[in-house]
Scaffold this motif. Structure first.
Motif, short mmCIF file in Angstrom:
data_model
loop_
_atom_site.label_atom_id
_atom_site.label_comp_id
_atom_site.label_asym_id
_atom_site.label_seq_id
_atom_site.Cartn_x
_atom_site.Cartn_y
_atom_site.Cartn_z
N ALA A 165 5.93 -10.17 10.66
CA ALA A 165 5.96 -9.81 12.08
C ALA A 165 4.86 -8.79 12.40
N GLN A 166 4.65 -7.84 11.49
CA GLN A 166 3.59 -6.86 11.71
C GLN A 166 2.21 -7.52 11.72
N HIS A 167 2.01 -8.46 10.80
CA HIS A 167 0.73 -9.17 10.75
C HIS A 167 0.49 -9.92 12.05
N ARG A 168 1.52 -10.58 12.58
CA ARG A 168 1.37 -11.33 13.83
C ARG A 168 1.05 -10.41 14.99
N ALA A 169 1.52 -9.18 14.90
CA ALA A 169 1.24 -8.20 15.96
C ALA A 169 -0.11 -7.51 15.76
N GLY A 170 -0.83 -7.89 14.71
CA GLY A 170 -2.14 -7.31 14.46
C GLY A 170 -2.12 -6.04 13.64
N ASN A 171 -0.95 -5.68 13.11
CA ASN A 171 -0.83 -4.47 12.30
C ASN A 171 -0.85 -4.88 10.82
N VAL A 172 -2.06 -5.01 10.27
CA VAL A 172 -2.22 -5.47 8.89
C VAL A 172 -2.69 -4.29 8.04
N ARG A 173 -1.86 -3.91 7.09
CA ARG A 173 -2.21 -2.81 6.20
C ARG A 173 -2.90 -3.38 4.96
N SER A 174 -3.95 -2.70 4.51
CA SER A 174 -4.74 -3.19 3.38
C SER A 174 -4.28 -2.56 2.08
N MET A 175 -4.23 -3.37 1.04
CA MET A 175 -3.92 -2.87 -0.30
C MET A 175 -5.16 -2.34 -1.00
N THR A 176 -6.35 -2.61 -0.43
CA THR A 176 -7.60 -2.11 -0.98
C THR A 176 -8.19 -1.06 -0.03
N ALA A 209 0.83 -1.21 0.00
CA ALA A 209 0.00 0.00 0.00
C ALA A 209 0.86 1.26 0.00
N GLY A 210 2.04 1.17 0.52
CA GLY A 210 2.95 2.31 0.56
C GLY A 210 4.35 1.92 0.13
N SER A 211 5.26 2.85 0.19
CA SER A 211 6.65 2.60 -0.21
C SER A 211 7.38 1.82 0.89
N PRO A 212 8.39 1.02 0.52
CA PRO A 212 8.86 0.75 -0.84
C PRO A 212 8.05 -0.36 -1.50
N GLY A 213 7.75 -0.17 -2.77
CA GLY A 213 7.02 -1.18 -3.54
C GLY A 213 7.95 -1.99 -4.41
N PRO A 214 7.40 -2.75 -5.33
CA PRO A 214 8.24 -3.54 -6.26
C PRO A 214 9.00 -2.64 -7.23
N ALA A 215 9.76 -3.27 -8.09
CA ALA A 215 10.54 -2.54 -9.10
C ALA A 215 9.62 -1.78 -10.04
N SER A 245 -11.14 -5.66 2.86
CA SER A 245 -9.74 -5.31 3.03
C SER A 245 -8.88 -6.51 2.65
N PHE A 246 -7.85 -6.27 1.82
CA PHE A 246 -6.93 -7.32 1.40
C PHE A 246 -5.57 -7.04 2.01
N PRO A 247 -5.00 -7.95 2.80
CA PRO A 247 -3.69 -7.69 3.39
C PRO A 247 -2.60 -7.57 2.33
N GLU A 248 -1.72 -6.59 2.52
CA GLU A 248 -0.66 -6.37 1.55
C GLU A 248 0.45 -7.40 1.68
N SER A 249 1.24 -7.52 0.65
CA SER A 249 2.49 -8.30 0.60
C SER A 249 2.30 -9.80 0.74
N ILE A 250 1.75 -10.21 1.88
CA ILE A 250 1.57 -11.64 2.16
C ILE A 250 0.08 -11.92 2.11
N ASN A 251 -0.37 -12.43 0.98
CA ASN A 251 -1.80 -12.61 0.74
C ASN A 251 -1.97 -13.93 0.00
N ILE A 252 -2.58 -14.91 0.67
CA ILE A 252 -2.66 -16.25 0.09
C ILE A 252 -3.55 -16.26 -1.14
#
Length: 480
Positions: free
Chosen positions: A382-393, A294-300, A356-363
């Motif tokens: 680690a952020q996801h396990r701590a409950g800090n899940v940022r959405s790409m949507t 959802a934010g920087s840094p993103g892919p190439a 909401s779709f979790p960023e980066s690690i999304n099955i």
């Protein structure tokens, strides 16, 4: 149409064989511990006989990007070597399947066959054509996909498109209709997954005479070539698609090239442009969001799921369609909507996915993890396990903010998969959008509607016309 409600087809360029879902699950099971992830990764590559030129396994220890440049970009160039053709049908309780590799020069003929099956009433003629040009097994399964004369589909019928309004169909598919013009977005019939309730799709109540088809982005629950062919009753029907500067792992097909291969007319307008089809103006909005981060840094640079959002301005109403958008390093959809509102004025209605779709690690989008450095994935895990899940949507709060930016009077949910006519798979999310709007002092109404319903404007007010009653699900195993 002749296709039965339990048939499915695949027609697409053959892509590299990469077990993205298994790979991501292995990393999740190993909790992104580098040594164990590398061991599991190398075992999976060997077991699945994946091409070693697609990966740099040593980058796991270095915290870098595991996918090679070949997997990120090089494997998706042109010319396409061959295509994958697959058919699936039910005959009584028997499930029939057949697939084959299709030489590029045969794609146009197969596409014509699929198009003909969408509007022809002569099943025997189509079966004969398939038997003359395809393997006997594939011709048999294709023939089983065709509905016998007089046999109605088991999963209900879409309402007749005969008046201005917004018609909600399977998953992210909509019909936008004015008095004179009919547009179809993201058709999904003939697909195998949840977007058609595992190939349980309703029949048409009558001919659907289209002026254009529009595609938002390339995920298979939005871009599905056999579905486009089924509704393209004429070869010059325009198909409005996103521009693809360079095919890549996240946009493996150039929409225009694939449509040209099957003999259809593609139009790929730039973001910020406006097209007119009949009496409907179509603003081409950016597709920000549903990217790996959802934010920087993103892919190439250039490694992106290319897409479009749209604003439709008809003589009767205006509608902004946001599909699965959100924010990413390239931009924010709320700001894009705000800019469009400044240019065009308020919109009557906003339509969006509320999830909401979790960023980066999304099955659900496992290939996304291959575009990012492994160290970044570890931090996100680690952020996801701590409950800090940022959405790409956008999610419910983002939809509320986008609706305010559009100065919309109404919000309608859609793109929540498909479980049959009359069923909204995520109706519980509507209250979250209402709360987000109310907390900001907005009077925007969030309306309940379901697949099969029609949103119509009368005397400036939107009301929902309920669709036909849902048909009972046919017995038997799910098609998958």
């Amino acid at each position: 149409m002749l296709f039965s409600g339990s048939s499915a087809l695949i027609l697409k360029p053959t892509l590299p064989n990469v077990a993205f879902g298994l790979l991501l699950q292995q990393w999740l099971d190993a909790q992104f511990e580098p040594d164990e992830c590398q061991r599991r990764f190398e075992r999976l590559v060997a077991a699945k006989k994946l091409s070693p030129e697609l990966f740099h396994p040593e980058e796991i220890q270095k915290g870098g990007v595991v996918a090679s440049d070949t997997l990120l970009f090089g494997a998706f160039g042109t010319p396409v070597r061959d295509w994958t053709l697959y058919a699936q049908a039910k005959r009584g309780q028997e499930l029939l399947r057949a697939g084959l590799r299709l030489p590029t020069e045969s794609v146009s003929w197969v596409a014509q066959l699929i198009r003909a099956a969408g509007y022809s009433r002569d099943a025997e003629d189509l079966r004969g054509a398939a038997a003359s040009h395809l393997t006997s097994r594939f011709a048999q399964v294709f023939g089983a996909c065709l509905e016998p004369a007089g046999d109605e589909a088991s999963y209900g019928a879409w309402p007749v498109v005969d008046a201005p309004g917004i018609y909600r169909r399977e998953h992210a598919s909509l019909v936008i209709r004015s008095k004179t013009t009919t547009l179809l977005l993201d058709p999904q019939v003939l697909s195998l997954g949840e977007a058609t309730h595992f190939s349980r799709y309703p029949r048409e109540s009558g001919p659907l005479e289209l002026d254009a088809i529009l595609i938002t982005h390339q995920h298979e629950d939005h871009w599905y070539l056999p579905s486009i062919l089924r509704y393209a009753s004429r070869a010059d029907l325009p198909v409005i698609v996103p521009q693809v500067p360079r095919p890549n792992l996240l946009t493996p097909e150039d929409f225009s090239a694939s449509l040209g291969q099957v003999g259809l007319k593609a139009i790929a307008p730039a973001w910020g442009s406006t097209l007119r089809v009949g009496d409907i103006d179509i603003d081409i909005l950016p597709f920000y969001g549903e990217q790996p981060t959802a934010g920087s840094p993103g892919p190439a640079d250039g490694l992106r799921s290319w897409g479009n959002c749209y604003r439709f301005t008809t003589p009767e109403f205006s509608a902004v369609v946001l599909v699965d958008s959100g924010s990413d390093p390239l931009g924010d959809m709320v700001e894009a909507v705000r800019q469009n509102t400044e240019q065009r004025g308020p919109a009557d209605v906003v339509l969006s996915n509320f999830r909401s779709f979790p960023e980066s690690i999304n099955i659900g989008l496992p290939q996304y993890a291959l575009t990012l450095p492994f160290e970044q994935l570890r931090a996100t895990f680690a952020q996801h396990r701590a409950g800090n899940v940022r959405s790409m949507t956008l999610g419910v709060d983002g939809v509320a903010r986008a609706s305010l930016a559009a100065q919309a009077r109404y919000v309608l949910p859609y793109a929540h998969m498909f479980q049959g006519i009359g069923v909204d798979a995520d109706a519980n999310l509507e209250e979250g959008v209402r709360t987000g709007l109310a907390s900001r002092g907005a009077t925007t109404e969030v309306l309940d509607w379901n697949p099969g319903d029609v949103a119509r404007f009368e005397n400036g007010k939107l009301h929902i016309v309920r669709g036909p009653p849902a048909a009972p699900s046919a017995p038997g195993a799910q098609l998958a």
